[in-house]
Design a protein around this motif. Sequence first.
Motif, short mmCIF file in Angstrom:
data_model
loop_
_atom_site.label_atom_id
_atom_site.label_comp_id
_atom_site.label_asym_id
_atom_site.label_seq_id
_atom_site.Cartn_x
_atom_site.Cartn_y
_atom_site.Cartn_z
N PRO A 3 0.82 -1.23 0.00
CA PRO A 3 0.00 0.00 0.00
C PRO A 3 0.85 1.27 0.00
O PRO A 3 0.48 2.27 -0.63
N THR A 4 1.98 1.23 0.70
CA THR A 4 2.87 2.41 0.74
C THR A 4 3.40 2.73 -0.64
O THR A 4 3.45 3.90 -1.06
N GLN A 5 3.81 1.70 -1.38
CA GLN A 5 4.32 1.91 -2.74
C GLN A 5 3.24 2.47 -3.65
O GLN A 5 3.51 3.33 -4.51
N ILE A 6 2.01 2.00 -3.49
CA ILE A 6 0.90 2.51 -4.30
C ILE A 6 0.66 3.99 -4.01
O ILE A 6 0.43 4.80 -4.92
N VAL A 7 0.72 4.37 -2.71
CA VAL A 7 0.53 5.77 -2.33
C VAL A 7 1.62 6.64 -2.93
O VAL A 7 1.34 7.73 -3.48
N VAL A 8 2.87 6.19 -2.87
CA VAL A 8 3.99 6.96 -3.43
C VAL A 8 3.82 7.13 -4.94
O VAL A 8 4.01 8.23 -5.48
N LEU A 9 3.44 6.05 -5.62
CA LEU A 9 3.21 6.13 -7.06
C LEU A 9 2.07 7.09 -7.38
O LEU A 9 2.14 7.87 -8.35
N THR A 10 1.02 7.04 -6.58
CA THR A 10 -0.15 7.90 -6.82
C THR A 10 0.22 9.37 -6.70
O THR A 10 -0.14 10.19 -7.56
N VAL A 11 0.94 9.72 -5.65
CA VAL A 11 1.36 11.12 -5.46
C VAL A 11 2.28 11.56 -6.59
O VAL A 11 2.15 12.66 -7.13
N THR A 12 3.21 10.68 -6.97
CA THR A 12 4.15 11.00 -8.04
C THR A 12 3.43 11.25 -9.35
O THR A 12 3.76 12.17 -10.12
N MET A 13 2.39 10.46 -9.62
CA MET A 13 1.71 10.56 -10.90
C MET A 13 0.81 11.79 -11.03
O MET A 13 0.44 12.17 -12.13
N VAL A 14 0.48 12.43 -9.92
CA VAL A 14 -0.21 13.72 -10.04
C VAL A 14 0.74 14.70 -10.73
O VAL A 14 0.34 15.44 -11.64
N ALA A 15 2.02 14.68 -10.32
CA ALA A 15 3.01 15.59 -10.90
C ALA A 15 3.33 15.21 -12.34
O ALA A 15 3.38 16.07 -13.24
N THR A 16 3.56 13.92 -12.61
CA THR A 16 3.92 13.52 -13.98
C THR A 16 2.76 13.74 -14.94
O THR A 16 2.97 14.08 -16.11
N ALA A 17 1.53 13.58 -14.46
CA ALA A 17 0.36 13.81 -15.32
C ALA A 17 0.23 15.30 -15.65
O ALA A 17 -0.14 15.66 -16.77
N ARG A 201 -5.96 -2.91 -8.88
CA ARG A 201 -5.65 -2.51 -7.50
C ARG A 201 -4.69 -1.32 -7.50
O ARG A 201 -4.78 -0.42 -6.67
N VAL A 202 -3.78 -1.30 -8.47
CA VAL A 202 -2.84 -0.20 -8.64
C VAL A 202 -3.42 0.83 -9.62
O VAL A 202 -3.29 2.04 -9.42
N GLY A 203 -4.07 0.36 -10.67
CA GLY A 203 -4.52 1.23 -11.74
C GLY A 203 -5.57 2.24 -11.32
O GLY A 203 -5.56 3.39 -11.80
N ILE A 204 -6.49 1.87 -10.43
CA ILE A 204 -7.57 2.79 -10.06
C ILE A 204 -7.05 4.01 -9.31
O ILE A 204 -7.39 5.15 -9.66
N PRO A 205 -6.22 3.85 -8.25
CA PRO A 205 -5.68 5.07 -7.61
C PRO A 205 -4.79 5.89 -8.56
O PRO A 205 -4.80 7.13 -8.50
N LEU A 206 -4.07 5.23 -9.45
CA LEU A 206 -3.25 5.96 -10.41
C LEU A 206 -4.13 6.69 -11.42
O LEU A 206 -3.76 7.77 -11.90
N ALA A 207 -5.27 6.13 -11.74
CA ALA A 207 -6.22 6.79 -12.64
C ALA A 207 -6.74 8.08 -12.01
O ALA A 207 -6.86 9.12 -12.68
N VAL A 208 -7.06 8.03 -10.72
CA VAL A 208 -7.52 9.23 -10.00
C VAL A 208 -6.42 10.29 -10.01
O VAL A 208 -6.69 11.48 -10.23
N ALA A 209 -5.17 9.87 -9.77
CA ALA A 209 -4.04 10.80 -9.79
C ALA A 209 -3.87 11.44 -11.16
O ALA A 209 -3.63 12.65 -11.28
N ASN A 210 -4.01 10.65 -12.21
CA ASN A 210 -3.88 11.17 -13.56
C ASN A 210 -5.02 12.10 -13.93
O ASN A 210 -4.83 13.07 -14.67
#
Length: 257
Positions: A3-17, A201-210
């Motif tokens: 879960p920690t890695q998913i959170v880090v990826l999610t935050v990062t992808m707000v910036a990359t998006a 499981r990973v894609g949905i939070p990353l989709a929200v970030a994007n």
Amino acid sequence: MSPTQIVVLTVTMVATAAIGAITGGNSLINVPLMIMVGMSSRQAVATNMFAVLFMTVSSTARFARGKLISLRLALPLCVLTVISSAIGAELAVQLPEAIVKTIVGVSMGLLVAFMAVRPGATARSVSVPPPAALAGFGLTFLLGIYGGLFSGGYTTLMTFLGVSCFGLRMLESVALMKPVNLVSCAAASLIFFWAHLIDFRVGIPLAVANLAGGYIGAQLAVKSSERLVRAVFLATVACLALKLLAYDVVYRALLQS
């Protein structure tokens, strides 16, 4: 993936998006990060494609609200892209990764050099010769295959194509390529979904970030000057080209030798 890695990826992808909404190239950062935290190459490409789809949705909506998207060009480009991206997704990850990255890195390096020596390249052309526009449609189909295959750098190259082949200003080309990228991601995501390669499981939070990052980036682009958009585009492309050629290709090749 924890879960920690998913959170880090999610935050990062707000910036990359946010950056990707202006320049493209965010997949060149996203996919290696996803592989680094334990996803397979195929799964990382597929899950990232699904997430980036939502960046294109929000950025397209913002650019459309600003009336910056030319429907006259967007419709034929989208038709060509949905076909070629589906082809690319079918070929996903079959080509050696080093070859793909070398091609994209060299293309970006040449793109930066051309735009540096020709500052007027981002200005609207008074008229575009028919052969240039025809070449633009042909290159759209070919690049669509690459967009479905991996996506990294696809929108960046398409943005330059809009300037050089269709005579658009940089901001107009940035806006036009968002719905084109949207159908590319949608076509590829369907193929990946049928192949059971998307980790939701990973894609949905990353989709929200994007979704959030895409809107933020498009908002910044709409509110910024043409010169600033061009400067951000050039700087990002230069960094991505350096990463691809100096690190992903040369450095890793030396480590393996």
